[in-house]
Design an enzyme around this catalytic site. Sequence first.
Site, PDB file in Angstrom:
ATOM      1  N   LYS A  44     -49.718 -48.938  79.143  1.00 18.23           N
ATOM      2  CA  LYS A  44     -48.965 -50.076  79.696  1.00 18.23           C
ATOM      3  C   LYS A  44     -49.888 -51.294  79.700  1.00 18.23           C
ATOM      4  CE  LYS A  44     -47.056 -47.728  83.533  1.00 18.23           C
ATOM      5  NZ  LYS A  44     -46.563 -47.787  84.926  1.00 18.23           N
ATOM      6  N   GLU A  74     -55.833 -38.473  78.289  1.00 24.15           N
ATOM      7  CA  GLU A  74     -55.220 -39.074  79.482  1.00 24.15           C
ATOM      8  C   GLU A  74     -53.700 -39.134  79.313  1.00 24.15           C
ATOM      9  OE1 GLU A  74     -55.133 -39.793  82.399  1.00 24.15           O
ATOM     10  OE2 GLU A  74     -56.746 -41.028  83.159  1.00 24.15           O
ATOM     11  N   GLY A  78     -51.901 -35.017  85.356  1.00 26.28           N
ATOM     12  CA  GLY A  78     -50.910 -35.682  84.492  1.00 26.28           C
ATOM     13  C   GLY A  78     -51.003 -35.344  83.018  1.00 26.28           C
ATOM     14  N   ASP A 103     -53.005 -47.537  82.794  1.00 28.08           N
ATOM     15  CA  ASP A 103     -52.223 -48.533  83.528  1.00 28.08           C
ATOM     16  C   ASP A 103     -53.150 -49.724  83.825  1.00 28.08           C
ATOM     17  OD1 ASP A 103     -49.872 -49.320  84.966  1.00 28.08           O
ATOM     18  OD2 ASP A 103     -50.691 -48.539  86.821  1.00 28.08           O
ATOM     19  N   THR A 133     -59.140 -46.109  86.163  1.00 28.03           N
ATOM     20  CA  THR A 133     -59.485 -44.688  86.064  1.00 28.03           C
ATOM     21  C   THR A 133     -60.278 -44.429  84.789  1.00 28.03           C
ATOM     22  OG1 THR A 133     -57.434 -44.146  87.225  1.00 28.03           O
ATOM     23  CG2 THR A 133     -58.541 -42.336  86.081  1.00 28.03           C
ATOM     24  N   GLY A 167     -56.256 -49.435  84.090  1.00 27.60           N
ATOM     25  CA  GLY A 167     -57.450 -49.144  83.301  1.00 27.60           C
ATOM     26  C   GLY A 167     -58.647 -48.741  84.151  1.00 27.60           C
TER      27      GLY A 167
HETATM   28  P1  IMP Z   1     -55.008 -46.691  86.219  1.00 26.94           P
HETATM   29  O1  IMP Z   1     -56.324 -46.384  86.875  1.00 26.94           O
HETATM   30  O2  IMP Z   1     -54.273 -47.799  86.945  1.00 26.94           O
HETATM   31  O3  IMP Z   1     -55.109 -46.980  84.739  1.00 26.94           O
HETATM   32  O4  IMP Z   1     -54.090 -45.466  86.483  1.00 26.94           O
HETATM   33  C1  IMP Z   1     -54.038 -44.404  85.708  1.00 26.94           C
HETATM   34  C2  IMP Z   1     -53.384 -43.242  86.423  1.00 26.94           C
HETATM   35  O5  IMP Z   1     -52.333 -43.662  87.318  1.00 26.94           O
HETATM   36  C3  IMP Z   1     -52.725 -42.379  85.397  1.00 26.94           C
HETATM   37  O6  IMP Z   1     -53.632 -41.423  84.905  1.00 26.94           O
HETATM   38  C4  IMP Z   1     -51.567 -41.805  86.168  1.00 26.94           C
HETATM   39  O7  IMP Z   1     -51.984 -40.629  86.835  1.00 26.94           O
HETATM   40  C5  IMP Z   1     -51.191 -42.857  87.168  1.00 26.94           C
HETATM   41  N1  IMP Z   1     -50.062 -43.689  86.673  1.00 26.94           N
HETATM   42  C6  IMP Z   1     -50.097 -44.954  86.207  1.00 26.94           C
HETATM   43  N2  IMP Z   1     -48.883 -45.385  85.840  1.00 26.94           N
HETATM   44  C7  IMP Z   1     -48.042 -44.347  86.054  1.00 26.94           C
HETATM   45  C8  IMP Z   1     -46.621 -44.160  85.829  1.00 26.94           C
HETATM   46  O8  IMP Z   1     -45.858 -45.027  85.364  1.00 26.94           O
HETATM   47  N3  IMP Z   1     -46.141 -42.940  86.182  1.00 26.94           N
HETATM   48  C9  IMP Z   1     -46.910 -41.932  86.698  1.00 26.94           C
HETATM   49  N4  IMP Z   1     -48.233 -42.066  86.895  1.00 26.94           N
HETATM   50  C10 IMP Z   1     -48.787 -43.263  86.590  1.00 26.94           C
HETATM   51 MG    MG Z   2     -53.768 -39.415  85.536  1.00 29.99          MG
END
Ligand code: IMP
Ligand code: MG
Length: 180
Positions: A133, A101, A46, A105, A109, A107
């Site tokens: 977000k 990054e 991404g 989202d 990851t 958090g």
């Molecule tokens: P987290 O672990 O929930 O913070 O997710 C982070 C990862 O989820 C990001 O690095 C993205 O690859 C993916 N992701 C989260 N939200 C979106 C979105 O709205 N569109 C596309 N990918 C997303």
């Molecule tokens: Mg990602």
Amino acid sequence: MDDREKHHISVYLTEEQLNRRIAEIGAEITRRFAGQPVYLVCILKGSVFFTAELAKRIALPMTIDFMSVSSYGCKKCSSGVVNIKKDLEHSIEGENVIVVEDIVDSGHTLSRLLAIFESRNPKTLTICTLLDKPERREVDGLNVDYTGFVIPDKFVVGFGMDYDQRYRNLPYIGILEETE
Ligand code: IMP
Ligand code: MG
């Protein structure tokens, strides 16, 4: 059926808006590390487009490396279980590491990545995300140093970000809506 028939994508951030903001972040990072080398870590896939634009806007001696992590979840969510699929090529000990990054989202990851990077003793560890977000956060106390744009709780694609591996090549960031 072609995916485009099932999804409607409305432009949310144009290429011009994105590149203007990325240039600002690049200038801030250049000032912050004045004269020192930095080690840019792109989190695949991404962040590829963001990393490419940002790297060109940082006027410092630079190494660029890539890491790929998988988080098993549904097409629009992250499970919090993060595994390294491809690790960095070099040691980051004593380096000014800048993690790039696409979006924070829940958090999960980033929090897992931070633990991994911290254990490798970099000189400094800086987090840079194109989008955030905050409404979706499930992890407390995540400290992001540079954020491109804070966005609402919508699923976005483009400029590297995907829905089920599609739409990464859109030059803008759009909000994806399912039409059926
Ligand atoms: P987290 O672990 O929930 O913070 O997710 C982070 C990862 O989820 C990001 O690095 C993205 O690859 C993916 N992701 C989260 N939200 C979106 C979105 O709205 N569109 C596309 N990918 C997303
Ligand atoms: Mg990602």
